[in-house]
Design a protein around this motif. Sequence first.
Motif, PDB file in Angstrom:
ATOM      1  N   MET A 167      23.509  -5.925  81.535  1.00 35.87           N
ATOM      2  CA  MET A 167      22.947  -7.259  81.556  1.00 35.87           C
ATOM      3  C   MET A 167      22.008  -7.498  80.370  1.00 35.87           C
ATOM      4  O   MET A 167      21.626  -8.626  80.123  1.00 35.87           O
ATOM      5  N   TRP A 168      21.634  -6.428  79.674  1.00 36.38           N
ATOM      6  CA  TRP A 168      20.743  -6.611  78.528  1.00 36.38           C
ATOM      7  C   TRP A 168      21.413  -7.416  77.426  1.00 36.38           C
ATOM      8  O   TRP A 168      20.780  -8.296  76.828  1.00 36.38           O
ATOM      9  N   LEU A 169      22.669  -7.125  77.141  1.00 34.32           N
ATOM     10  CA  LEU A 169      23.387  -7.852  76.096  1.00 34.32           C
ATOM     11  C   LEU A 169      23.564  -9.322  76.484  1.00 34.32           C
ATOM     12  O   LEU A 169      23.362 -10.216  75.656  1.00 34.32           O
ATOM     13  N   TYR A 170      23.911  -9.557  77.727  1.00 29.93           N
ATOM     14  CA  TYR A 170      24.053 -10.925  78.241  1.00 29.93           C
ATOM     15  C   TYR A 170      22.747 -11.690  78.072  1.00 29.93           C
ATOM     16  O   TYR A 170      22.724 -12.819  77.581  1.00 29.93           O
ATOM     17  N   SER A 171      21.638 -11.060  78.452  1.00 27.48           N
ATOM     18  CA  SER A 171      20.328 -11.711  78.335  1.00 27.48           C
ATOM     19  C   SER A 171      19.962 -11.959  76.878  1.00 27.48           C
ATOM     20  O   SER A 171      19.425 -13.016  76.542  1.00 27.48           O
ATOM     21  N   ALA A 172      20.252 -11.004  76.014  1.00 23.97           N
ATOM     22  CA  ALA A 172      19.930 -11.173  74.595  1.00 23.97           C
ATOM     23  C   ALA A 172      20.711 -12.342  73.991  1.00 23.97           C
ATOM     24  O   ALA A 172      20.153 -13.138  73.220  1.00 23.97           O
ATOM     25  N   ILE A 173      21.969 -12.455  74.343  1.00 20.90           N
ATOM     26  CA  ILE A 173      22.782 -13.568  73.843  1.00 20.90           C
ATOM     27  C   ILE A 173      22.245 -14.892  74.373  1.00 20.90           C
ATOM     28  O   ILE A 173      22.120 -15.871  73.615  1.00 20.90           O
ATOM     29  N   LEU A 174      21.898 -14.939  75.653  1.00 19.51           N
ATOM     30  CA  LEU A 174      21.355 -16.177  76.223  1.00 19.51           C
ATOM     31  C   LEU A 174      20.016 -16.542  75.595  1.00 19.51           C
ATOM     32  O   LEU A 174      19.742 -17.722  75.352  1.00 19.51           O
ATOM     33  N   PHE A 175      19.172 -15.554  75.315  1.00 17.64           N
ATOM     34  CA  PHE A 175      17.892 -15.843  74.676  1.00 17.64           C
ATOM     35  C   PHE A 175      18.094 -16.397  73.274  1.00 17.64           C
ATOM     36  O   PHE A 175      17.395 -17.318  72.853  1.00 17.64           O
ATOM     37  N   ALA A 176      19.060 -15.861  72.531  1.00 18.44           N
ATOM     38  CA  ALA A 176      19.342 -16.354  71.176  1.00 18.44           C
ATOM     39  C   ALA A 176      19.865 -17.792  71.222  1.00 18.44           C
ATOM     40  O   ALA A 176      19.435 -18.646  70.435  1.00 18.44           O
ATOM     41  N   VAL A 177      20.769 -18.072  72.140  1.00 23.73           N
ATOM     42  CA  VAL A 177      21.303 -19.429  72.291  1.00 23.73           C
ATOM     43  C   VAL A 177      20.195 -20.392  72.705  1.00 23.73           C
ATOM     44  O   VAL A 177      20.082 -21.500  72.177  1.00 23.73           O
ATOM     45  N   SER A 178      19.353 -19.947  73.632  1.00 18.55           N
ATOM     46  CA  SER A 178      18.244 -20.780  74.095  1.00 18.55           C
ATOM     47  C   SER A 178      17.282 -21.089  72.955  1.00 18.55           C
ATOM     48  O   SER A 178      16.845 -22.235  72.792  1.00 18.55           O
ATOM     49  N   LEU A 179      16.957 -20.089  72.154  1.00 17.88           N
ATOM     50  CA  LEU A 179      16.062 -20.294  71.020  1.00 17.88           C
ATOM     51  C   LEU A 179      16.644 -21.309  70.041  1.00 17.88           C
ATOM     52  O   LEU A 179      15.940 -22.217  69.577  1.00 17.88           O
ATOM     53  N   LEU A 180      17.926 -21.191  69.751  1.00 15.17           N
ATOM     54  CA  LEU A 180      18.585 -22.132  68.844  1.00 15.17           C
ATOM     55  C   LEU A 180      18.540 -23.556  69.389  1.00 15.17           C
ATOM     56  O   LEU A 180      18.205 -24.502  68.662  1.00 15.17           O
ATOM     57  N   LEU A 181      18.849 -23.726  70.669  1.00 17.94           N
ATOM     58  CA  LEU A 181      18.856 -25.058  71.267  1.00 17.94           C
ATOM     59  C   LEU A 181      17.451 -25.660  71.333  1.00 17.94           C
ATOM     60  O   LEU A 181      17.276 -26.865  71.104  1.00 17.94           O
ATOM     61  N   ILE A 182      16.460 -24.847  71.615  1.00 15.87           N
ATOM     62  CA  ILE A 182      15.089 -25.352  71.668  1.00 15.87           C
ATOM     63  C   ILE A 182      14.599 -25.730  70.275  1.00 15.87           C
ATOM     64  O   ILE A 182      13.941 -26.763  70.104  1.00 15.87           O
ATOM     65  N   ILE A 183      14.936 -24.942  69.266  1.00 18.94           N
ATOM     66  CA  ILE A 183      14.573 -25.295  67.883  1.00 18.94           C
ATOM     67  C   ILE A 183      15.243 -26.608  67.488  1.00 18.94           C
ATOM     68  O   ILE A 183      14.604 -27.482  66.887  1.00 18.94           O
TER      69      ILE A 183
ATOM     70  N   GLY B 168      18.902 -15.962  81.597  1.00 14.09           N
ATOM     71  CA  GLY B 168      18.702 -14.641  81.001  1.00 14.09           C
ATOM     72  C   GLY B 168      17.568 -13.880  81.662  1.00 14.09           C
ATOM     73  O   GLY B 168      17.646 -12.657  81.842  1.00 14.09           O
ATOM     74  N   ILE B 169      16.503 -14.588  82.039  1.00 11.08           N
ATOM     75  CA  ILE B 169      15.384 -13.941  82.736  1.00 11.08           C
ATOM     76  C   ILE B 169      15.836 -13.429  84.099  1.00 11.08           C
ATOM     77  O   ILE B 169      15.503 -12.306  84.497  1.00 11.08           O
ATOM     78  N   ILE B 170      16.607 -14.237  84.813  1.00 16.92           N
ATOM     79  CA  ILE B 170      17.120 -13.812  86.122  1.00 16.92           C
ATOM     80  C   ILE B 170      18.035 -12.596  85.958  1.00 16.92           C
ATOM     81  O   ILE B 170      17.992 -11.659  86.758  1.00 16.92           O
ATOM     82  N   ALA B 171      18.847 -12.597  84.905  1.00 15.32           N
ATOM     83  CA  ALA B 171      19.779 -11.487  84.687  1.00 15.32           C
ATOM     84  C   ALA B 171      19.057 -10.166  84.434  1.00 15.32           C
ATOM     85  O   ALA B 171      19.606  -9.096  84.713  1.00 15.32           O
ATOM     86  N   LEU B 172      17.839 -10.221  83.926  1.00 13.22           N
ATOM     87  CA  LEU B 172      17.087  -9.000  83.670  1.00 13.22           C
ATOM     88  C   LEU B 172      16.520  -8.364  84.940  1.00 13.22           C
ATOM     89  O   LEU B 172      16.023  -7.244  84.899  1.00 13.22           O
ATOM     90  N   CYS B 173      16.627  -9.061  86.060  1.00 13.13           N
ATOM     91  CA  CYS B 173      16.062  -8.561  87.317  1.00 13.13           C
ATOM     92  C   CYS B 173      16.896  -7.471  87.960  1.00 13.13           C
ATOM     93  O   CYS B 173      16.458  -6.865  88.931  1.00 13.13           O
TER      94      CYS B 173
END
Length: 105
Positions: free
Chosen positions: A1-17, A63-68
């Motif tokens: 789930m770490w890779l899934y979360s990392a990808i979601l965090f990168a996508v989230s950062l791009l969309l928020i920017i 992504g935060i939920i996936a890290l649980c």
Amino acid sequence: MWLYSAILFAVSLLLIILGVLICKGKTDLIHSYHREKVTDHAAYGKAFGKALFFVGAAPLVSGIIALCGDSDKIAAASLSVLFLGLGIGIGCIIAVQKKYNNGIF
């Protein structure tokens, strides 16, 4: 789930920017076809940027939920939050398009 979360965090950062840039007035980042009937570009940019924040928040929370953990229930909760958040965000973008562009297309 770490890779899934990392990808979601990168996508989230791009969309928020992108949301921040559009909110600050860079409406040229939105395709010209979707801006051609808009008269108030400042208000349109702020509304579109806020709607894009919802789209960007969905992968962040998912992504935060996936890290649980790695259980099936956590994976299902993560995907549910992702799809629900994306649906709400896209609905907000559609509402902004209808309000400022007099239609979706």
